[in-house]
Design a protein around this motif. Structure first.
Motif, short mmCIF file in Angstrom:
data_model
loop_
_atom_site.label_atom_id
_atom_site.label_comp_id
_atom_site.label_asym_id
_atom_site.label_seq_id
_atom_site.Cartn_x
_atom_site.Cartn_y
_atom_site.Cartn_z
N LEU A 42 43.62 -68.72 60.03
CA LEU A 42 42.52 -69.44 59.37
C LEU A 42 43.05 -70.37 58.28
O LEU A 42 43.74 -69.94 57.36
CB LEU A 42 41.54 -68.44 58.74
N ALA A 43 42.69 -71.64 58.39
CA ALA A 43 42.97 -72.63 57.34
C ALA A 43 41.64 -73.10 56.77
O ALA A 43 40.67 -73.32 57.51
CB ALA A 43 43.74 -73.82 57.90
N VAL A 44 41.60 -73.27 55.45
CA VAL A 44 40.40 -73.74 54.77
C VAL A 44 40.75 -75.00 53.99
O VAL A 44 41.65 -74.98 53.14
CB VAL A 44 39.83 -72.66 53.82
N ASP A 45 40.05 -76.09 54.30
CA ASP A 45 40.25 -77.38 53.63
C ASP A 45 39.11 -77.57 52.64
O ASP A 45 37.97 -77.81 53.04
CB ASP A 45 40.28 -78.49 54.66
N VAL A 46 39.41 -77.46 51.35
CA VAL A 46 38.39 -77.46 50.31
C VAL A 46 38.18 -78.89 49.79
O VAL A 46 39.14 -79.62 49.55
CB VAL A 46 38.81 -76.52 49.15
N GLY A 47 36.91 -79.27 49.60
CA GLY A 47 36.61 -80.64 49.24
C GLY A 47 36.94 -81.57 50.38
O GLY A 47 37.54 -82.64 50.20
N CYS A 48 36.51 -81.19 51.57
CA CYS A 48 36.97 -81.85 52.81
C CYS A 48 36.34 -83.21 53.05
O CYS A 48 36.79 -83.95 53.94
CB CYS A 48 36.71 -80.94 54.00
N GLY A 49 35.28 -83.57 52.30
CA GLY A 49 34.61 -84.84 52.56
C GLY A 49 34.06 -84.89 53.97
O GLY A 49 33.40 -83.96 54.43
N SER A 50 34.37 -85.96 54.68
CA SER A 50 33.87 -86.12 56.04
C SER A 50 34.83 -85.58 57.10
O SER A 50 34.66 -85.86 58.29
CB SER A 50 33.56 -87.59 56.31
N GLY A 51 35.83 -84.82 56.67
CA GLY A 51 36.62 -84.04 57.61
C GLY A 51 37.81 -84.70 58.25
O GLY A 51 38.41 -84.13 59.16
#
Length: 269
Positions: A42-51
């Motif tokens: 599992l990876a979590v991208d925080v503050g990802c905006g529009s991805g």
């Protein structure tokens, strides 16, 4: 205290269109992890905006989740082309919806300077499993341009542009965003960590693309809120100056844009 920006729909659309995603730095992050762990669930991208950055993690993990506090940004996620193992959740960076010790990678790409930094680091520590990694990436606003033998002239023009916008920086990030990240790096208690001051990424863009990227920055947006017509004149003026220096007949003329990233990586004990 965290700061909420980038929440207008027009701003979110421009963010998706113009921001540069650091594919090269994803390789650096994965190289750091691969030397230290065999767990890539599992990876979590925080503050990802529009991805845009979130999707770059998809080939390396079983599951990738992007989180952002802004509904407008998450609405811009290109759902028809998102990898099947990528999903998104709306939440603050300081309140991540994951169990303690559940996450293999927590990353924030050009976002951590807006967080409540102490609370975010505590939350990252909570959700990371032992041996999990934290990766914070960002870049300075002083992008450079390369074009034949007029690169120096173009960069002098760019410096004028940046200088006009500088007084409109949000006080939350102060005068130097690099210092925010070095302070966070110094406060991170993980003994296994790395800092890189400058990692240059080159992209071929049109002049309109370069101007469009600058217009997505928070200081330009603040200037635009103060005087929309003047902001448009500013952009037009500098677009014309760049075209003149290049002897270009169209703002669709292409230049090489250099974005100066900095980053730090750390492994939770």
């Amino acid at each position: 205290m965290a700061v909420r920006l980038f929440e207008g729909k027009d701003h979110a659309v421009a963010y998706l269109q113009y921001r540069v995603m650091p594919q090269e730095l994803i390789s650096v992050v994965m190289g750091f992890m691969e030397k230290r762990t065999k767990s890539f669930h599992l990876a979590v991208d925080v503050g990802c905006g529009s991805g845009q950055g979130t999707a770059l993690l998809a080939p390396f993990f079983t599951k990738v989740i992007g989180t952002d506090v802004s509904p407008a940004q998450l609405e811009m996620v290109p759902t028809n082309s998102s990898p099947p193992n990528v999903s998104y959740r709306q939440c603050p960076a300081e309140e991540l919806p994951f169990e303690s010790g559940e996450v293999d990678l927590v990353t924030a790409m050009t976002a951590a300077h807006w967080f409540d930094r102490e609370r975010f680091l505590q939350e990252a520590y909570r959700v990371l499993r032992p041996g999990g990694c934290l990766a914070l990436l960002s870049y300075t606003m002083d992008m450079e341009l390369e074009y034949g033998d007029v690169s120096d002239a173009l960069n002098d023009i760019c410096k004028e542009f940046y200088a006009i916008l500088f007084p409109y920086r949000n006080p939350h990030i102060g005068t130097n965003s690099v210092k925010i990240y070095t302070d966070m790096f110094d406060s991170c208690p993980y003994p296994d960590k790395e800092w890189n001051q400058c990692f240059r990424i080159k992209r071929t863009v049109t002049l309109n693309g370069f101007i469009g990227m600058v217009e997505t920055f928070s200081n330009y947006q603040k200037f635009k809120q103060k005087d929309s017509a003047e902001a448009e004149r500013l952009s037009s003026n500098f677009r014309d100056k760049l075209m003149s220096a290049m002897k270009a007949s169209s703002p669709d003329a292409e230049v090489t844009m250099i974005v100066k990233y900095f980053y730090w990586l750390a492994r939770k004990p």
